[in-house]
Scaffold this active site. Structure first.
Site, mmCIF file in Angstrom:
data_model
loop_
_atom_site.group_PDB
_atom_site.id
_atom_site.type_symbol
_atom_site.label_atom_id
_atom_site.label_comp_id
_atom_site.label_asym_id
_atom_site.label_seq_id
_atom_site.Cartn_x
_atom_site.Cartn_y
_atom_site.Cartn_z
ATOM 1 N N HIS A 24 15.504 49.473 37.242
ATOM 2 C CA HIS A 24 16.868 50.332 37.816
ATOM 3 C C HIS A 24 17.843 49.681 38.516
ATOM 4 O O HIS A 24 17.583 48.710 39.352
ATOM 5 C CB HIS A 24 16.511 51.900 37.977
ATOM 6 N N GLU A 96 9.486 57.623 37.372
ATOM 7 C CA GLU A 96 9.156 57.406 38.092
ATOM 8 C C GLU A 96 7.556 58.564 38.968
ATOM 9 O O GLU A 96 7.731 59.138 38.288
ATOM 10 C CB GLU A 96 10.294 57.513 39.501
#
Length: 222
Positions: A24, A96
């Site tokens: 990201h 994550e």
């Protein structure tokens, strides 16, 4: 290294799913050098700009998926809009690594509360271990490869996710910067690791916080 596109290829006569795993853009906590894990800060203004820039370098893909965490989903939506491929599908197991009790702490906070742990590579007990992380991430990729056996898939995720995939191939190529990533080729009987990639010009001097989660060895895992 900058790669202008990702294409489906044929190896040994078999169809191949090509994954384009991309981290990201910079999040607000990246900019503050806070460990994120499964916390949900949004992209910073720089992070949104990074995603817009990356959309001009991406090339052609067939499908866009993303971790459901806000920083990854925002990045994926900007990329999807830029290349005209959508919708973006959320894949829960691309989230994550959990940072446990370190989530939200800065490197200085960790040094104060856990002196010497970062340098020694120690983590708290509630920090997600590598084996379950790799198991869920690879499981998600295998499911996608089975469902889309000849597709080129952009998967917007996280530094720890990308490094966990690399680790299964015996690679440790250091931190993965924002809008950087790795190509993975998935055949029916074997998988192979492609190039590390970078879709934006990485700033110098560290002022922008492009690596964001770093500040200590392997900190970009979370």
């Amino acid at each position: 290294m900058r790669r202008r596109g990702v294409v489906t290829v044929l190896l040994y006569g078999q169809s191949v799913t090509t994954f384009f795993l991309v981290r990201h853009g910079q999040s607000e906590w990246n900019a503050e050098r806070r460990w994120q894990g499964q916390a949900n800060p949004p992209l910073s203004r720089l992070g949104r700009d990074q995603a817009f820039e990356a959309s001009r370098s991406l090339g052609t893909v067939d499908i866009v998926v993303a971790s459901p965490q806000l920083r990854a989903m925002e990045t994926a939506l900007i990329l999807s809009n830029g290349i005209g491929v959508g919708p973006v599908y959320a894949v829960e197991d691309l989230r994550e690594r959990s940072a446990g009790s370190w989530s939200g702490l800065t490197v200085d906070d960790i040094e104060e509360q856990y002196p010497g742990w970062l340098e020694a590579g120690r983590r708290p007990d509630d920090f997600e271990k590598s084996e379950p992380l790799e198991k869920r991430v690879l499981g998600a990729l295998h499911e996608l490869a089975n469902e889309y056996p000849t597709a080129t898939i952009l998967a917007v995720c996280h530094g720890g996710v990308i490094k966990s995939v690399e680790a299964t191939f015996g690679h440790d190529d250091g931190r993965c910067p924002n809008l950087g990533g790795r190509v993975v080729h998935a055949e029916a009987t074997s998988w192979s690791l492609g190039d590390r990639i970078l879709l934006i010009d990485e700033p110098t001097g560290g002022a922008s916080g492009s690596s964001g989660d770093t500040g200590a060895a392997n900190a970009d895992r979370v």
